[in-house]
Scaffold this active site. Structure first.
Site, PDB file in Angstrom:
ATOM      1  N   TYR A   1     -18.600   5.738 -10.692  1.00 31.01           N
ATOM      2  CA  TYR A   1     -17.859   6.633 -11.586  1.00 31.01           C
ATOM      3  C   TYR A   1     -18.044   6.218 -13.050  1.00 31.01           C
ATOM      4  O   TYR A   1     -17.977   5.028 -13.387  1.00 31.01           O
ATOM      5  CB  TYR A   1     -16.368   6.592 -11.266  1.00 31.01           C
ATOM      6  CG  TYR A   1     -15.896   7.490 -10.149  1.00 31.01           C
ATOM      7  CD1 TYR A   1     -16.711   7.797  -9.059  1.00 31.01           C
ATOM      8  CD2 TYR A   1     -14.607   8.007 -10.163  1.00 31.01           C
ATOM      9  CE1 TYR A   1     -16.250   8.604  -8.033  1.00 31.01           C
ATOM     10  CE2 TYR A   1     -14.133   8.812  -9.139  1.00 31.01           C
ATOM     11  CZ  TYR A   1     -14.969   9.105  -8.074  1.00 31.01           C
ATOM     12  OH  TYR A   1     -14.510   9.900  -7.057  1.00 31.01           O
TER      13      TYR A   1
ATOM     14  N   ASP B   1       0.861  -1.186   0.000  1.00 26.77           N
ATOM     15  CA  ASP B   1       0.000   0.000   0.000  1.00 26.77           C
ATOM     16  C   ASP B   1       0.897   1.235   0.000  1.00 26.77           C
ATOM     17  O   ASP B   1       1.517   1.560   1.018  1.00 26.77           O
ATOM     18  CB  ASP B   1      -0.911  -0.028   1.230  1.00 26.77           C
ATOM     19  CG  ASP B   1      -1.775   1.218   1.362  1.00 26.77           C
ATOM     20  OD1 ASP B   1      -1.909   1.950   0.362  1.00 26.77           O
ATOM     21  OD2 ASP B   1      -2.314   1.445   2.466  1.00 26.77           O
ATOM     22  N   VAL B   2       0.972   1.918  -1.138  1.00 30.22           N
ATOM     23  CA  VAL B   2       1.821   3.102  -1.286  1.00 30.22           C
ATOM     24  C   VAL B   2       0.966   4.333  -0.994  1.00 30.22           C
ATOM     25  O   VAL B   2       0.152   4.749  -1.820  1.00 30.22           O
ATOM     26  CB  VAL B   2       2.425   3.175  -2.702  1.00 30.22           C
ATOM     27  CG1 VAL B   2       3.287   4.427  -2.845  1.00 30.22           C
ATOM     28  CG2 VAL B   2       3.242   1.923  -2.993  1.00 30.22           C
TER      29      VAL B   2
ATOM     30  N   ASP C   1      -7.176   3.329  -3.277  1.00 34.23           N
ATOM     31  CA  ASP C   1      -7.337   3.140  -1.837  1.00 34.23           C
ATOM     32  C   ASP C   1      -8.815   3.145  -1.459  1.00 34.23           C
ATOM     33  O   ASP C   1      -9.273   2.311  -0.664  1.00 34.23           O
ATOM     34  CB  ASP C   1      -6.568   4.205  -1.055  1.00 34.23           C
ATOM     35  CG  ASP C   1      -6.954   5.632  -1.436  1.00 34.23           C
ATOM     36  OD1 ASP C   1      -7.462   5.858  -2.556  1.00 34.23           O
ATOM     37  OD2 ASP C   1      -6.738   6.537  -0.604  1.00 34.23           O
ATOM     38  N   ARG C   2      -9.592   4.061  -2.026  1.00 30.75           N
ATOM     39  CA  ARG C   2     -11.032   4.115  -1.749  1.00 30.75           C
ATOM     40  C   ARG C   2     -11.726   2.869  -2.290  1.00 30.75           C
ATOM     41  O   ARG C   2     -12.590   2.281  -1.628  1.00 30.75           O
ATOM     42  CB  ARG C   2     -11.636   5.369  -2.360  1.00 30.75           C
ATOM     43  CG  ARG C   2     -11.151   6.668  -1.724  1.00 30.75           C
ATOM     44  CD  ARG C   2     -11.539   7.880  -2.556  1.00 30.75           C
ATOM     45  NE  ARG C   2     -12.995   7.973  -2.745  1.00 30.75           N
ATOM     46  CZ  ARG C   2     -13.561   8.770  -3.642  1.00 30.75           C
ATOM     47  NH1 ARG C   2     -12.810   9.527  -4.434  1.00 30.75           N
ATOM     48  NH2 ARG C   2     -14.878   8.803  -3.753  1.00 30.75           N
TER      49      ARG C   2
ATOM     50  N   ARG D   1       3.760   7.188   3.728  1.00 34.46           N
ATOM     51  CA  ARG D   1       4.560   5.991   3.987  1.00 34.46           C
ATOM     52  C   ARG D   1       4.102   4.838   3.100  1.00 34.46           C
ATOM     53  O   ARG D   1       3.041   4.894   2.469  1.00 34.46           O
ATOM     54  CB  ARG D   1       4.476   5.582   5.462  1.00 34.46           C
ATOM     55  CG  ARG D   1       3.064   5.303   5.949  1.00 34.46           C
ATOM     56  CD  ARG D   1       3.023   4.969   7.422  1.00 34.46           C
ATOM     57  NE  ARG D   1       1.666   4.700   7.884  1.00 34.46           N
ATOM     58  CZ  ARG D   1       1.364   4.034   8.985  1.00 34.46           C
ATOM     59  NH1 ARG D   1       2.335   3.569   9.756  1.00 34.46           N
ATOM     60  NH2 ARG D   1       0.109   3.827   9.329  1.00 34.46           N
ATOM     61  N   ILE D   2       4.922   3.794   3.067  1.00 32.94           N
ATOM     62  CA  ILE D   2       4.615   2.558   2.353  1.00 32.94           C
ATOM     63  C   ILE D   2       4.361   1.476   3.394  1.00 32.94           C
ATOM     64  O   ILE D   2       5.169   1.272   4.304  1.00 32.94           O
ATOM     65  CB  ILE D   2       5.784   2.145   1.438  1.00 32.94           C
ATOM     66  CG1 ILE D   2       6.034   3.221   0.380  1.00 32.94           C
ATOM     67  CG2 ILE D   2       5.502   0.799   0.778  1.00 32.94           C
ATOM     68  CD1 ILE D   2       7.309   3.005  -0.406  1.00 32.94           C
TER      69      ILE D   2
ATOM     70  N   THR E   1      -4.262  28.950  21.672  1.00 30.13           N
ATOM     71  CA  THR E   1      -4.401  28.826  20.220  1.00 30.13           C
ATOM     72  C   THR E   1      -4.241  27.384  19.747  1.00 30.13           C
ATOM     73  O   THR E   1      -5.028  26.888  18.934  1.00 30.13           O
ATOM     74  CB  THR E   1      -3.366  29.721  19.512  1.00 30.13           C
ATOM     75  OG1 THR E   1      -3.586  31.079  19.892  1.00 30.13           O
ATOM     76  CG2 THR E   1      -3.490  29.605  17.996  1.00 30.13           C
TER      77      THR E   1
ATOM     78  N   GLY F   1      -9.709   6.662  -6.757  1.00 28.55           N
ATOM     79  CA  GLY F   1      -8.489   6.252  -6.070  1.00 28.55           C
ATOM     80  C   GLY F   1      -8.542   4.792  -5.658  1.00 28.55           C
ATOM     81  O   GLY F   1      -9.549   4.321  -5.109  1.00 28.55           O
TER      82      GLY F   1
END
Length: 246
Positions: free
Chosen positions: A93, A6-7, A102-103, A11-12, A175, A100
């Site tokens: 889509y 998973d890129v 990942d989604r 991070r990978i 703040t 993506g």
């Protein structure tokens, strides 16, 4: 055994195994990530197959493919979102490859755990949400700035450095804690509101899944959410599984 990669944006991560949950390792781009991958993967028995999902630059994928060729003389399967997958998911889509990966994989991973209507919330650089009905039809989604992007947007024109402190309190008293409280509570509240509105429109409830590096911070104290850190890897296994008979 599979080597699944998973890129991400920061991070990978990789999993060597044939199911989830399994041990997941990771390397940050701030490190010498190429050398760390070589050293870690050199110790692995040769995988049966190697597959990769990326939301980052193509150059990173190319480097990983070269490392894999050097170690095992194998090719890497690159996950691309598809219109239909194993009779499990149908993407809304018009050009599904633009969704993506990942989604896409997170939706597949959630569908492998639950066939009820569901919403999948990704909590990384961006906050993503995708909704799927009980028949596996992708209803659409949205994208918001994640915690770090929201923080940077508030601080980019600030003259002095404000050290951030994440707080569970509703209100801050300086703040840093005011920014923290605003982001920490507004982001999940906004996601909740959209899902509530969607449930009202559709007339049924959605199971809620959250994944990604900030999932526990944002949704860990909300009992309606199921935190699934391995959801993308679960989707990879679901994608690689033989199609189910219908």
């Amino acid at each position: 055994m599979y080597l699944l990669i998973d890129v991400g944006n920061s991070r990978i991560k990789w999993l060597y195994g044939n199911k989830v949950p399994s041990t997941i390792e990771a390397v940050s781009y701030k490190q010498d990530w190429q050398m760390k991958l070589i050293r870690a993967w050199h110790l692995l028995p040769e995988p049966e197959a190697i597959a990769l999902s990326s939301v980052n630059k193509a150059e990173i994928t190319t480097t990983i493919e070269e490392i894999v060729r050097q170690l095992w003389h194998k090719t890497v399967k690159i996950f691309v979102s598809q219109k239909q997958t194993n009779h499990t998911l149908t993407v809304v889509y018009q050009k599904p490859e633009k969704l993506g990966s990942d989604r896409y994989l997170a939706m597949l991973g959630a569908r492998s755990l639950c066939h009820d209507p569901l919403c999948v919330v990704g909590c990384g650089t961006a906050i993503t949400l995708d909704a799927v009905d009980g028949d596996g039809r992708h209803l659409g989604g949205f994208i918001l700035p994640g915690m770090r992007l929201a923080e940077n947007a508030l601080l980019q024109n600030t003259q002095k450095l404000v050290p951030m402190r994440w707080t569970p309190h509703l209100l801050g008293n300086d703040t840093a804690s005011c920014i923290s409280a605003g982001i920490h509570h507004a982001l999940p509240a906004g996601v909740d509101h959209i899902i509530d509105e969607l449930e009202g429109q559709c007339g049924y409830y959605f199971k809620r899944f959250a994944f990604g590096g900030d999932a526990q911070i944002l949704f860990g104290n909300r009992p309606t959410y199921r935190i699934e850190p391995d959801l993308i890897f679960g989707g990879m296994f679901a994608h690689l599984s033989p199609p189910k008979q219908v």
